[in-house]
Design an enzyme around this catalytic site. Sequence first.
Site, PDB file in Angstrom:
ATOM      1  N   HIS A   1       1.058  -1.211   0.065  1.00  0.00           N
ATOM      2  CA  HIS A   1       0.069  -0.096  -0.027  1.00  0.00           C
ATOM      3  C   HIS A   1       0.828   1.137  -0.034  1.00  0.00           C
ATOM      4  CE1 HIS A   1      -3.717  -1.934   2.015  1.00  0.00           C
ATOM      5  NE2 HIS A   1      -3.208  -2.821   0.691  1.00  0.00           N
TER       6      HIS A   1
ATOM      7  N   GLU B   1       1.011   3.981   2.063  1.00  0.00           N
ATOM      8  CA  GLU B   1       1.501   4.053   3.109  1.00  0.00           C
ATOM      9  C   GLU B   1       2.468   3.291   3.489  1.00  0.00           C
ATOM     10  OE1 GLU B   1      -2.865   5.057   3.311  1.00  0.00           O
ATOM     11  OE2 GLU B   1      -1.626   3.468   2.678  1.00  0.00           O
TER      12      GLU B   1
ATOM     13  N   CYS C   1      -5.887   1.842   5.682  1.00  0.00           N
ATOM     14  CA  CYS C   1      -6.372   0.698   5.928  1.00  0.00           C
ATOM     15  C   CYS C   1      -5.842   0.120   7.758  1.00  0.00           C
ATOM     16  CB  CYS C   1      -6.358  -0.563   4.971  1.00  0.00           C
ATOM     17  SG  CYS C   1      -4.424  -0.993   5.136  1.00  0.00           S
TER      18      CYS C   1
ATOM     19  N   CYS D   1      -2.309  -0.400   7.470  1.00  0.00           N
ATOM     20  CA  CYS D   1      -1.391   0.669   7.133  1.00  0.00           C
ATOM     21  C   CYS D   1      -1.531   1.463   8.795  1.00  0.00           C
ATOM     22  CB  CYS D   1      -1.842   1.444   6.079  1.00  0.00           C
ATOM     23  SG  CYS D   1      -1.558   0.786   4.521  1.00  0.00           S
TER      24      CYS D   1
END
Length: 163
Positions: free
Chosen positions: A59, A61, A89, A92
């Site tokens: 992701h 992040e 999410c 993260c």
Amino acid sequence: MNGREPTARGREFMEMAIAKAMEGVRRGDSPFGSCIERAGKAVALAHNTVLEKKDATNHAEMNAIRLACRKLGSYKLDGCTVYSTTEPCPMCFSAIHWAGAKSIVFGTRIADVRRLGFNELTISSRRMKGEGNSEVAVTGGFMRKECLALLDCWKGRKGKRTY
């Protein structure tokens, strides 16, 4: 949410995250970007590479955290703010918490990307913060209009994929 409104410089960091997300969209990945700031300077910029790298943990992040930690020579992100085009999410958020970042600033919400077909868990950053007793300050809806425009741009792409 729980954090303070970002400074005018915060717009600059979110704009960097949006531009990085657009780079990922042009490369065929999903519409997510992140910028990690410390002491008024961008430490790391990253976009989502889940599809490109075939790694569910890539992701925006997570990629930005990895890059920032390498650049700073530490697993800790003390004094850092994570700017994210979409609400982190739970994976993260947890990584941001464990890295010790001081705050998260995001544009669109998890619900916005779920409507696009992304298989997001519906546990908000606010809930993660509260239930986990995290000290990470959370500010949502920052530059929401610009981040929604990013999602709209991605929606119009041929061959787009969700995960």
